[in-house]
Write a protein that holds these residues in place. Structure first.
Motif, PDB file in Angstrom:
ATOM      1  N   ARG A 127       3.617  -4.829 -13.740  1.00 11.19           N
ATOM      2  CA  ARG A 127       2.702  -5.901 -13.318  1.00 11.19           C
ATOM      3  C   ARG A 127       2.218  -5.658 -11.890  1.00 11.19           C
ATOM      4  O   ARG A 127       1.027  -5.821 -11.584  1.00 11.19           O
ATOM      5  CB  ARG A 127       3.401  -7.259 -13.414  1.00 11.19           C
ATOM      6  N   PHE A 128       3.136  -5.271 -11.020  1.00 12.75           N
ATOM      7  CA  PHE A 128       2.784  -5.000  -9.628  1.00 12.75           C
ATOM      8  C   PHE A 128       1.767  -3.861  -9.542  1.00 12.75           C
ATOM      9  O   PHE A 128       0.741  -3.969  -8.857  1.00 12.75           O
ATOM     10  CB  PHE A 128       4.048  -4.639  -8.839  1.00 12.75           C
ATOM     11  N   PHE A 129       2.024  -2.775 -10.256  1.00 11.54           N
ATOM     12  CA  PHE A 129       1.148  -1.609 -10.209  1.00 11.54           C
ATOM     13  C   PHE A 129      -0.236  -1.949 -10.758  1.00 11.54           C
ATOM     14  O   PHE A 129      -1.261  -1.561 -10.175  1.00 11.54           O
ATOM     15  CB  PHE A 129       1.772  -0.459 -11.009  1.00 11.54           C
ATOM     16  N   LYS A 130      -0.285  -2.688 -11.856  1.00 17.56           N
ATOM     17  CA  LYS A 130      -1.575  -3.026 -12.457  1.00 17.56           C
ATOM     18  C   LYS A 130      -2.364  -3.981 -11.573  1.00 17.56           C
ATOM     19  O   LYS A 130      -3.592  -3.865 -11.455  1.00 17.56           O
ATOM     20  CB  LYS A 130      -1.372  -3.638 -13.843  1.00 17.56           C
ATOM     21  N   ASN A 131      -1.679  -4.920 -10.927  1.00 24.61           N
ATOM     22  CA  ASN A 131      -2.367  -5.838 -10.013  1.00 24.61           C
ATOM     23  C   ASN A 131      -3.000  -5.091  -8.843  1.00 24.61           C
ATOM     24  O   ASN A 131      -4.053  -5.480  -8.336  1.00 24.61           O
ATOM     25  CB  ASN A 131      -1.392  -6.890  -9.480  1.00 24.61           C
ATOM     26  N   GLN A 132      -2.350  -4.004  -8.414  1.00 27.41           N
ATOM     27  CA  GLN A 132      -2.822  -3.252  -7.256  1.00 27.41           C
ATOM     28  C   GLN A 132      -3.893  -2.219  -7.618  1.00 27.41           C
ATOM     29  O   GLN A 132      -4.768  -1.921  -6.802  1.00 27.41           O
ATOM     30  CB  GLN A 132      -1.647  -2.530  -6.582  1.00 27.41           C
ATOM     31  N   THR A 133      -3.810  -1.646  -8.821  1.00 23.20           N
ATOM     32  CA  THR A 133      -4.683  -0.519  -9.171  1.00 23.20           C
ATOM     33  C   THR A 133      -5.629  -0.783 -10.333  1.00 23.20           C
ATOM     34  O   THR A 133      -6.613  -0.060 -10.501  1.00 23.20           O
ATOM     35  CB  THR A 133      -3.838   0.720  -9.532  1.00 23.20           C
ATOM     36  N   GLY A 134      -5.310  -1.785 -11.148  1.00 27.93           N
ATOM     37  CA  GLY A 134      -6.115  -2.031 -12.339  1.00 27.93           C
ATOM     38  C   GLY A 134      -5.640  -1.269 -13.560  1.00 27.93           C
ATOM     39  O   GLY A 134      -6.206  -1.412 -14.650  1.00 27.93           O
ATOM     40  N   PHE A 135      -4.597  -0.431 -13.404  1.00 26.06           N
ATOM     41  CA  PHE A 135      -4.050   0.354 -14.508  1.00 26.06           C
ATOM     42  C   PHE A 135      -2.551   0.113 -14.620  1.00 26.06           C
ATOM     43  O   PHE A 135      -1.877  -0.140 -13.619  1.00 26.06           O
ATOM     44  CB  PHE A 135      -4.268   1.857 -14.291  1.00 26.06           C
ATOM     45  N   SER A 136      -2.032   0.232 -15.834  1.00 22.88           N
ATOM     46  CA  SER A 136      -0.582   0.262 -15.984  1.00 22.88           C
ATOM     47  C   SER A 136      -0.092   1.629 -15.512  1.00 22.88           C
ATOM     48  O   SER A 136      -0.869   2.596 -15.485  1.00 22.88           O
ATOM     49  CB  SER A 136      -0.191   0.050 -17.445  1.00 22.88           C
ATOM     50  N   PRO A 137       1.181   1.765 -15.130  1.00 20.91           N
ATOM     51  CA  PRO A 137       1.685   3.081 -14.707  1.00 20.91           C
ATOM     52  C   PRO A 137       1.486   4.158 -15.770  1.00 20.91           C
ATOM     53  O   PRO A 137       1.097   5.288 -15.454  1.00 20.91           O
ATOM     54  CB  PRO A 137       3.173   2.812 -14.450  1.00 20.91           C
ATOM     55  N   THR A 138       1.736   3.808 -17.031  1.00 21.84           N
ATOM     56  CA  THR A 138       1.596   4.783 -18.112  1.00 21.84           C
ATOM     57  C   THR A 138       0.151   5.231 -18.274  1.00 21.84           C
ATOM     58  O   THR A 138      -0.139   6.420 -18.446  1.00 21.84           O
ATOM     59  CB  THR A 138       2.114   4.189 -19.430  1.00 21.84           C
ATOM     60  N   HIS A 139      -0.777   4.274 -18.204  1.00 20.36           N
ATOM     61  CA  HIS A 139      -2.199   4.604 -18.330  1.00 20.36           C
ATOM     62  C   HIS A 139      -2.655   5.472 -17.160  1.00 20.36           C
ATOM     63  O   HIS A 139      -3.394   6.448 -17.339  1.00 20.36           O
ATOM     64  CB  HIS A 139      -3.023   3.317 -18.400  1.00 20.36           C
ATOM     65  N   LYS A 183       0.831  -1.202   0.000  1.00 27.08           N
ATOM     66  CA  LYS A 183       0.000   0.000   0.000  1.00 27.08           C
ATOM     67  C   LYS A 183       0.868   1.256   0.000  1.00 27.08           C
ATOM     68  O   LYS A 183       0.577   2.229  -0.706  1.00 27.08           O
ATOM     69  CB  LYS A 183      -0.913  -0.019   1.226  1.00 27.08           C
ATOM     70  N   ARG A 184       1.954   1.238   0.781  1.00 29.69           N
ATOM     71  CA  ARG A 184       2.854   2.396   0.828  1.00 29.69           C
ATOM     72  C   ARG A 184       3.592   2.563  -0.496  1.00 29.69           C
ATOM     73  O   ARG A 184       3.787   3.685  -0.972  1.00 29.69           O
ATOM     74  CB  ARG A 184       3.855   2.239   1.981  1.00 29.69           C
ATOM     75  N   MET A 185       4.002   1.453  -1.109  1.00 30.73           N
ATOM     76  CA  MET A 185       4.661   1.524  -2.414  1.00 30.73           C
ATOM     77  C   MET A 185       3.741   2.141  -3.460  1.00 30.73           C
ATOM     78  O   MET A 185       4.155   3.004  -4.247  1.00 30.73           O
ATOM     79  CB  MET A 185       5.071   0.122  -2.876  1.00 30.73           C
ATOM     80  N   ILE A 186       2.487   1.696  -3.466  1.00 31.33           N
ATOM     81  CA  ILE A 186       1.532   2.194  -4.450  1.00 31.33           C
ATOM     82  C   ILE A 186       1.252   3.675  -4.233  1.00 31.33           C
ATOM     83  O   ILE A 186       1.150   4.455  -5.190  1.00 31.33           O
ATOM     84  CB  ILE A 186       0.228   1.378  -4.399  1.00 31.33           C
ATOM     85  N   LEU A 187       1.133   4.088  -2.980  1.00 33.63           N
ATOM     86  CA  LEU A 187       0.915   5.504  -2.694  1.00 33.63           C
ATOM     87  C   LEU A 187       2.052   6.346  -3.255  1.00 33.63           C
ATOM     88  O   LEU A 187       1.829   7.384  -3.892  1.00 33.63           O
ATOM     89  CB  LEU A 187       0.797   5.723  -1.186  1.00 33.63           C
ATOM     90  N   GLU A 188       3.290   5.895  -3.044  1.00 34.11           N
ATOM     91  CA  GLU A 188       4.445   6.645  -3.542  1.00 34.11           C
ATOM     92  C   GLU A 188       4.493   6.617  -5.065  1.00 34.11           C
ATOM     93  O   GLU A 188       4.816   7.625  -5.702  1.00 34.11           O
ATOM     94  CB  GLU A 188       5.733   6.060  -2.962  1.00 34.11           C
ATOM     95  N   ALA A 189       4.165   5.471  -5.651  1.00 31.01           N
ATOM     96  CA  ALA A 189       4.162   5.372  -7.111  1.00 31.01           C
ATOM     97  C   ALA A 189       3.133   6.328  -7.715  1.00 31.01           C
ATOM     98  O   ALA A 189       3.420   7.041  -8.685  1.00 31.01           O
ATOM     99  CB  ALA A 189       3.867   3.936  -7.533  1.00 31.01           C
ATOM    100  N   LYS A 190       1.938   6.365  -7.145  1.00 31.73           N
ATOM    101  CA  LYS A 190       0.902   7.277  -7.640  1.00 31.73           C
ATOM    102  C   LYS A 190       1.347   8.729  -7.505  1.00 31.73           C
ATOM    103  O   LYS A 190       1.148   9.546  -8.411  1.00 31.73           O
ATOM    104  CB  LYS A 190      -0.398   7.057  -6.863  1.00 31.73           C
TER     105      LYS A 190
END
Length: 262
Positions: free
Chosen positions: A240-252, A206-213
């Motif tokens: 793959r990690f980001f899409k599994n967590q959010t439903g979107f690719s980082p670029t999208h 969750k913390r990784m995804i927050l920082e990535a976003k």
């Protein structure tokens, strides 16, 4: 343009006007009487009408988190899940509730203008009241006190969150965190599940995804740069990690934010 406040929890009370706020590509409507709460590191962007007016305060996330943990170790686990999410509180339609909230924010404003940093503790106490009052009412419905919970468990979760904050880019194993905390894996899992309804690994993710976003929406870094900044070995793995967590690719995900700001 996306904004964020790295170390401070923000609260906005809208007395008139309003509009909307974009958070993680989700649009939330803001009306007179709305209370908007934004945790630290939350990327956001306002679109408000010209007549918008109200109050805005921010407080140290570390201070508030510590005080809440010390004072509220018997709160339901859903409180902590809600605490780390941005949300709007729109139940201030009653005249009594509106006046009460306005009085609190007005007193904070007067204290800040009169004493400045000299009354920082008092100002933070007011803000803490708003944090607790705006989060608990809906969560307490039907809640029963936990059978196995004490302040040491809350302290353990807090210490774990600090370690995650300092080391999430290193992709440490849960066993490594347990060694630093001096507890067993089962104990850490039990406390995390009880207080946050998430496993220790899910809290790291969750913390990784927050920082990535945050990086995708508010920085000029390339996706590859963000990938390596977050400790991933290659873009494909991160994607793959980001899409599994959010439903979107980082670029999208980044493109959705760019469309809003265009």
């Amino acid at each position: 343009m996306q904004q964020r406040c790295p170390d401070r929890r923000q609260q906005f009370l809208f007395e008139k006007g309003g509009g909307c706020v974009l958070i993680d590509n989700e649009e939330l409507r803001l009306a007179p009487g709305s209370l908007l709460v934004l945790p630290a590191n939350c990327p956001y962007q306002f679109r408000l009408t010209p007549d918008t007016d109200g109050f805005a305060f921010s407080g140290s996330e570390l201070f508030l988190r510590t005080r809440v943990a010390q004072a509220m170790f018997t709160t339901p686990s859903s409180f902590w899940e809600s605490y780390y999410k941005p949300y709007t509180y729109d139940d201030l339609t009653g005249e009594h509730q509106r006046e009460k909230r306005k009085r609190i924010f007005t007193e904070v404003s007067i204290a800040a203008a009169r004493f400045g940093l000299g009354c920082d503790a008092a100002i933070m106490a007011y803000i803490l009241v708003v944090v607790v009052e705006s989060t608990l009412p809906k969560l307490l419905q039907g809640w029963q006190p936990p059978t196995k919970m004490d302040s040491s468990d809350t302290s353990l979760l807090y210490q774990y969150q600090i370690l995650v904050e300092n080391h999430f880019r290193e992709h440490l194993t849960i066993e490594s965190y347990c060694q630093m905390l001096g507890v067993t894996r089962n104990k850490l899992i039990e406390v995390c599940k009880q207080l946050s309804e998430l496993t220790p690994l899910e809290l790291v993710h969750k913390r990784m995804i927050l920082e990535a976003k945050r990086e995708l929406l508010s920085s000029m870094k390339t996706v590859n740069e963000i990938t390596f900044d977050l400790g991933f070995i290659d873009y494909a793995y991160f994607s793959r990690f980001f899409k599994n967590q959010t439903g979107f690719s980082p670029t999208h995900f980044r493109s959705l934010g760019n469309k809003y700001t265009a």
